[in-house]
Design an enzyme around this catalytic site. Structure first.
Site, PDB file in Angstrom:
ATOM      1  N   LYS A   1      21.772  -7.232 -33.102  1.00  0.00           N
ATOM      2  CA  LYS A   1      20.493  -6.895 -32.480  1.00  0.00           C
ATOM      3  C   LYS A   1      20.494  -5.445 -32.023  1.00  0.00           C
ATOM      4  CE  LYS A   1      18.781 -11.008 -32.913  1.00  0.00           C
ATOM      5  NZ  LYS A   1      19.821 -11.427 -33.855  1.00  0.00           N
TER       6      LYS A   1
ATOM      7  N   HIS B   1      15.715 -21.396 -38.608  1.00  0.00           N
ATOM      8  CA  HIS B   1      15.139 -20.891 -39.850  1.00  0.00           C
ATOM      9  C   HIS B   1      16.182 -20.959 -40.961  1.00  0.00           C
ATOM     10  CE1 HIS B   1      17.355 -17.158 -39.133  1.00  0.00           C
ATOM     11  NE2 HIS B   1      16.806 -17.082 -37.931  1.00  0.00           N
TER      12      HIS B   1
ATOM     13  N   ARG C   1      17.400  -9.166 -26.129  1.00  0.00           N
ATOM     14  CA  ARG C   1      16.525 -10.310 -26.379  1.00  0.00           C
ATOM     15  C   ARG C   1      15.632 -10.560 -25.163  1.00  0.00           C
ATOM     16  NH1 ARG C   1      18.071 -14.071 -30.492  1.00  0.00           N
ATOM     17  NH2 ARG C   1      20.151 -13.720 -31.353  1.00  0.00           N
TER      18      ARG C   1
ATOM     19  N   ASP D   1      29.075 -12.186 -38.924  1.00  0.00           N
ATOM     20  CA  ASP D   1      28.839 -11.311 -37.777  1.00  0.00           C
ATOM     21  C   ASP D   1      29.394 -11.900 -36.488  1.00  0.00           C
ATOM     22  OD1 ASP D   1      26.940 -13.365 -37.768  1.00  0.00           O
ATOM     23  OD2 ASP D   1      25.417 -12.143 -36.786  1.00  0.00           O
TER      24      ASP D   1
ATOM     25  N   THR E   1      16.270 -19.921 -29.000  1.00  0.00           N
ATOM     26  CA  THR E   1      15.335 -18.813 -28.766  1.00  0.00           C
ATOM     27  C   THR E   1      13.963 -19.058 -29.363  1.00  0.00           C
ATOM     28  OG1 THR E   1      16.257 -17.724 -30.718  1.00  0.00           O
ATOM     29  CG2 THR E   1      17.170 -17.092 -28.587  1.00  0.00           C
TER      30      THR E   1
ATOM     31  N   LYS F   1      14.052 -14.052 -44.953  1.00  0.00           N
ATOM     32  CA  LYS F   1      12.984 -13.223 -44.420  1.00  0.00           C
ATOM     33  C   LYS F   1      11.958 -12.958 -45.519  1.00  0.00           C
ATOM     34  CE  LYS F   1      14.568 -12.428 -40.225  1.00  0.00           C
ATOM     35  NZ  LYS F   1      13.834 -12.833 -39.012  1.00  0.00           N
ATOM     36  N   THR F   2      10.687 -13.096 -45.188  1.00  0.00           N
ATOM     37  CA  THR F   2       9.617 -12.782 -46.126  1.00  0.00           C
ATOM     38  C   THR F   2       8.641 -11.853 -45.436  1.00  0.00           C
ATOM     39  OG1 THR F   2       8.137 -14.578 -45.441  1.00  0.00           O
ATOM     40  CG2 THR F   2       9.835 -15.121 -47.062  1.00  0.00           C
TER      41      THR F   2
ATOM     42  N   LYS G   1      17.330  -9.462 -46.954  1.00  0.00           N
ATOM     43  CA  LYS G   1      17.965 -10.426 -46.071  1.00  0.00           C
ATOM     44  C   LYS G   1      17.465 -11.832 -46.379  1.00  0.00           C
ATOM     45  CE  LYS G   1      19.025 -11.294 -41.190  1.00  0.00           C
ATOM     46  NZ  LYS G   1      18.835 -10.828 -39.799  1.00  0.00           N
TER      47      LYS G   1
ATOM     48  N   GLN H   1      30.719 -17.398 -24.933  1.00  0.00           N
ATOM     49  CA  GLN H   1      30.959 -18.047 -26.214  1.00  0.00           C
ATOM     50  C   GLN H   1      32.432 -18.412 -26.361  1.00  0.00           C
ATOM     51  OE1 GLN H   1      29.202 -16.195 -29.671  1.00  0.00           O
ATOM     52  NE2 GLN H   1      30.604 -17.201 -31.075  1.00  0.00           N
TER      53      GLN H   1
ATOM     54  N   HIS I   1      19.859 -20.137 -40.681  1.00  0.00           N
ATOM     55  CA  HIS I   1      20.799 -21.054 -40.032  1.00  0.00           C
ATOM     56  C   HIS I   1      21.295 -22.139 -40.982  1.00  0.00           C
ATOM     57  CE1 HIS I   1      18.381 -19.706 -36.397  1.00  0.00           C
ATOM     58  NE2 HIS I   1      19.616 -19.466 -36.012  1.00  0.00           N
TER      59      HIS I   1
END
Length: 417
Positions: free
Chosen positions: A89, A52, A93, A201, A47, A239-240, A236, A180, A55
């Site tokens: 989500k 990041h 998406r 998740d 995506t 994340k920043t 989380k 999946q 992962h």
């Protein structure tokens, strides 16, 4: 899990370092791994042009799998990205074009070469578009769809949460779990894959794949999930305020990546050393026991080791030296993030508020003005006190650049072009 005593190096390592959240059958998986017969995959949708930090934990799990004598599979989601995973989500998406997906996939592939050995027989990288794109819809419904209960699909967290919040869930996303699950079956048939790993998740999707495999005649399949990480303060992981912490140096420099790890909360240092480095547990225990100001040394080790894995040892040590020069020696390091401003513009004079906005250190002139009033902005380490201050070529005295600083940790160099 607390009563299970693994015999395989793989599960011993993962459990000791904090990677394990759930497993469908510890004993069966442990027996496979002990014989070097665990073949595990993790899927990565394409995506964005980079993965990041979120992962990274699953990539490390694949690497440990290989280091303990088993076989990892990095699955590129060239097919499933066309659908979109609804897990976690609140909204659908954005659908990407095939060209965008292929471009993202090409960039993401580069990350895995830093963690896995893809020599023949050592690891596999494949793309689910190979088997999903040619599927005949009628045949797929008949051969695969008939094994799925809509009642059960509606009970899955990824679906249920969207419905409870009255957020739209498209039919194409609803089909994601079928695809999946089918990936797991196809990888079992093609590569002898017997384990899918992922974040907690993904548990429901992975278990669906195990059930589909049983119904379609595969050997026993297994599920292993890792915890979804949050920091000690509950934020989380990865994340920043500036957004995702990208792994690709084109989106986030080695220095900025080093700084992300250096800013780890005290309570997370030991845990992150276990999860995101290959350092021995004994050395990690020593660093974790440090307290007071000494914990900063452990944070620097974490930052350097994590950055070395992603960007190479040389870049990691250069980032550490940049930080030392900037924060400890009061100097200006050459490899801080920088922007170029035409020399003619600096010759004429560039307003200090505008300079901080263009450097990305503040969002607007108004915010820059407020920071000046509170003493939060500095030019060449001198506090800005005049909102009308002009920057000129004469300010580019350190390393041929003007150093802009917001607080103690955010710095950008302006270089005359």
């Amino acid at each position: 899990m607390s009563e299970f005593k693994p015999q395989s190096d793989f599960l011993q390592t993962l459990m000791a370092r904090g990677y394990v959240h759930q497993c469908s059958d510890f004993a069966s998986l442990d027996a496979l791994a002990a014989k070097g017969q665990a073949v595990a995959y993790v899927g990565y949708d394409c995506t964005a042009p980079s993965l990041h930090v979120g992962h990274l934990i699953s990539i490390m799990m694949l690497s440990w799998l290989q280091r303990t004598g088993n076989t990892p599979i990095a699955l590129m989601g060239g097919g499933t990205t066309r659908v979109g995973d609804p897990s976690g989500k609140d909204e659908t998406r954005k659908i990407l074009t095939i060209e965008q997906i292929d471009a993202n996939k090409a960039e993401i592939r580069k990350t895995f070469a830093k963690f896995l050995d893809f020599a023949p027989g050592k690891a596999v990288m494949t793309d689910n578009a190979e088997w999903l794109a040619p599927l005949n819809y009628i045949e797929f419904l008949r051969d695969v769809g008939r094994h799925f209960s809509v009642n059960r699909m509606l009970s899955m967290d990824s679906v249920k949460l969207r419905l409870e919040r009255e957020n739209e869930l498209s039919f194409i996303e609803f089909n994601y779990m079928l695809l999946q699950s089918y990936d797991f079956v196809e990888l079992s048939r093609r590569y002898g894959c017997n384990l899918q790993m992922g974040g907690s998740d993904q548990w429901g999707n992975i278990v669906n794949g195990i059930d589909l495999g049983r119904r379609m005649g595969t050997p026993q399949l297994h599920a292993l999930t890792c915890p979804l990480l949050t920091t000690a303060s509950g934020a989380k992981m990865g994340k920043t305020a500036a957004g995702a912490v990208w792994l690709d140096a084109g989106l986030l420099s080695a220095y900025e990546y080093w700084q992300f790890w250096r800013n780890t909360e005290d309570a997370d240092v030991g845990r992150f050393l276990r999860l995101f480095t290959f350092m021995p547990l004994g050395e990690i225990a020593r660093l974790e026991a440090l307290s007071g100001a000494e914990i900063n040394e452990a944070k620097k080790v974490l930052a350097t080791e994590a950055t070395a894995l992603m960007h190479g040892r040389e870049a990691a040590e250069a980032a550490a030296e940049t930080a030392r020069t900037t924060f400890e020696a009061g100097g200006t390091a050459l490899d801080l993030p920088s922007i170029e401003i035409p020399a003619s513009e600096l010759q004429a004079g560039l307003g200090v508020l505008s300079a901080f906005v263009r450097a990305g250190l503040v969002a607007s002139n108004g915010e820059a003005r407020r920071q000046v009033q509170s003493g939060g902005l500095r030019v060449n380490d001198a506090v800005v006190t005049d909102i009308g201050q002009m920057l000129t070529l004469s300010d580019a005295t350190q390393a041929g650049a003007v150093k802009l600083s917001f607080g103690k940790k955010k710095h950008v160099l302006i270089r005359p072009a």
